[in-house]
Design an enzyme around this catalytic site. Structure first.
Site, PDB file in Angstrom:
ATOM      1  N   ASP A 140      10.346  -0.217   3.967  1.00  0.00           N
ATOM      2  CA  ASP A 140      10.765   0.101   2.599  1.00  0.00           C
ATOM      3  C   ASP A 140      12.280   0.334   2.579  1.00  0.00           C
ATOM      4  O   ASP A 140      12.830   1.025   3.442  1.00  0.00           O
ATOM      5  CB  ASP A 140      10.022   1.359   2.113  1.00  0.00           C
ATOM      6  N   ILE A 141      12.927  -0.234   1.583  1.00  0.00           N
ATOM      7  CA  ILE A 141      14.393  -0.146   1.489  1.00  0.00           C
ATOM      8  C   ILE A 141      14.852   1.260   1.076  1.00  0.00           C
ATOM      9  O   ILE A 141      16.006   1.635   1.304  1.00  0.00           O
ATOM     10  CB  ILE A 141      14.923  -1.214   0.500  1.00  0.00           C
ATOM     11  N   ASN A 194      -0.008   2.722  -5.350  1.00  0.00           N
ATOM     12  CA  ASN A 194       0.162   3.003  -6.777  1.00  0.00           C
ATOM     13  C   ASN A 194      -0.282   1.810  -7.620  1.00  0.00           C
ATOM     14  O   ASN A 194       0.054   0.665  -7.296  1.00  0.00           O
ATOM     15  CB  ASN A 194       1.634   3.295  -7.075  1.00  0.00           C
ATOM     16  N   HIS A 208       3.152   5.431 -11.197  1.00  0.00           N
ATOM     17  CA  HIS A 208       4.352   5.320 -10.367  1.00  0.00           C
ATOM     18  C   HIS A 208       4.516   3.967  -9.685  1.00  0.00           C
ATOM     19  O   HIS A 208       5.275   3.829  -8.730  1.00  0.00           O
ATOM     20  CB  HIS A 208       4.368   6.444  -9.310  1.00  0.00           C
ATOM     21  N   GLN A 209       3.805   2.934 -10.153  1.00  0.00           N
ATOM     22  CA  GLN A 209       4.022   1.607  -9.571  1.00  0.00           C
ATOM     23  C   GLN A 209       5.285   1.005 -10.178  1.00  0.00           C
ATOM     24  O   GLN A 209       5.386   0.866 -11.401  1.00  0.00           O
ATOM     25  CB  GLN A 209       2.827   0.679  -9.839  1.00  0.00           C
ATOM     26  N   HIS A 259       0.701  -3.327  -3.194  1.00  0.00           N
ATOM     27  CA  HIS A 259       1.254  -2.958  -1.889  1.00  0.00           C
ATOM     28  C   HIS A 259       0.771  -1.579  -1.485  1.00  0.00           C
ATOM     29  O   HIS A 259       0.469  -0.741  -2.327  1.00  0.00           O
ATOM     30  CB  HIS A 259       2.785  -2.993  -1.907  1.00  0.00           C
ATOM     31  N   PHE A 260       0.686  -1.391  -0.176  1.00  0.00           N
ATOM     32  CA  PHE A 260       0.309  -0.107   0.403  1.00  0.00           C
ATOM     33  C   PHE A 260       1.539   0.463   1.108  1.00  0.00           C
ATOM     34  O   PHE A 260       2.188  -0.241   1.872  1.00  0.00           O
ATOM     35  CB  PHE A 260      -0.816  -0.278   1.437  1.00  0.00           C
ATOM     36  N   HIS A 261       1.815   1.735   0.848  1.00  0.00           N
ATOM     37  CA  HIS A 261       2.878   2.427   1.586  1.00  0.00           C
ATOM     38  C   HIS A 261       2.242   3.116   2.797  1.00  0.00           C
ATOM     39  O   HIS A 261       1.202   3.769   2.658  1.00  0.00           O
ATOM     40  CB  HIS A 261       3.498   3.551   0.743  1.00  0.00           C
TER      41      HIS A 261
END
Ligand code: AMP
Length: 142
Positions: free
Chosen positions: A30-31, A86, A92-93, A99-101
């Protein structure tokens, strides 16, 4: 679904710190990490929300998630982590591609990692019975 930044990362049009790729899944750092090792796991199938993802794409993500968690644990020495997923701007998407964090947690401080305002209610038994029936019935027809 229109292109998102993740579609373009998967295609290699935008650079990323890739950690994994197979036929169905792409994973990269993640950036804007919440902690060291914060990684995004993205199905290549262009669905916006998890409920729109095919069984095959979901299975492909599920198959690789634990392996990615183990790799992140080994690389960062974290022993705890959150999986966050999300769906919808309200939830909060920000990037409208499933995607999964994977978010490592290193300590109890507010300095890094995922922090949740978790305010549990109390499940009313009668409402619980009725709701569980409704969900089970919906599952039976989906
Ligand atoms: P979400 O709020 O679940 O949609 O999270 C989107 C995540 O994508 C955020 O954590 C962003 O930091 C991350 N993100 C956005 N653009 C990029 C990018 N170009 N490379 C890596 N991560 C990104």
């Amino acid at each position: 679904m229109s292109d998102t930044i993740f579609t373009r990362i998967i295609r290699g049009e935008i650079p990323s710190h890739k950690v994994y790729e197979d036929e169905h899944v792409f994973a990269f750092l993640d950036i804007g990490p919440l902690s060291k090792g914060h990684t995004l796991v993205v199905p290549k199938e262009p669905a916006v929300q998890l409920d729109q993802l095919s069984d095959a794409a979901a299975a492909a993500v599920g198959r690789v998630l634990p392996r990615l968690c183990r790799a992140i644990m080994q690389a960062t020495h974290c022993t705890a982590y959150n999986i966050l997923q999300n769906n919808g701007a309200l939830a909060h998407q920000a990037v409208m591609h499933v995607h999964f964090h994977i978010i490592p947690r290193f300590d109890q401080t507010m300095e890094s990692g995922l922090h949740l305002a978790w305010k549990p209610g109390k499940l009313d038994p009668r409402q619980g019975t009725e709701l569980a029936h409704r969900i089970a019935a919906a599952l039976a027809t989906s």
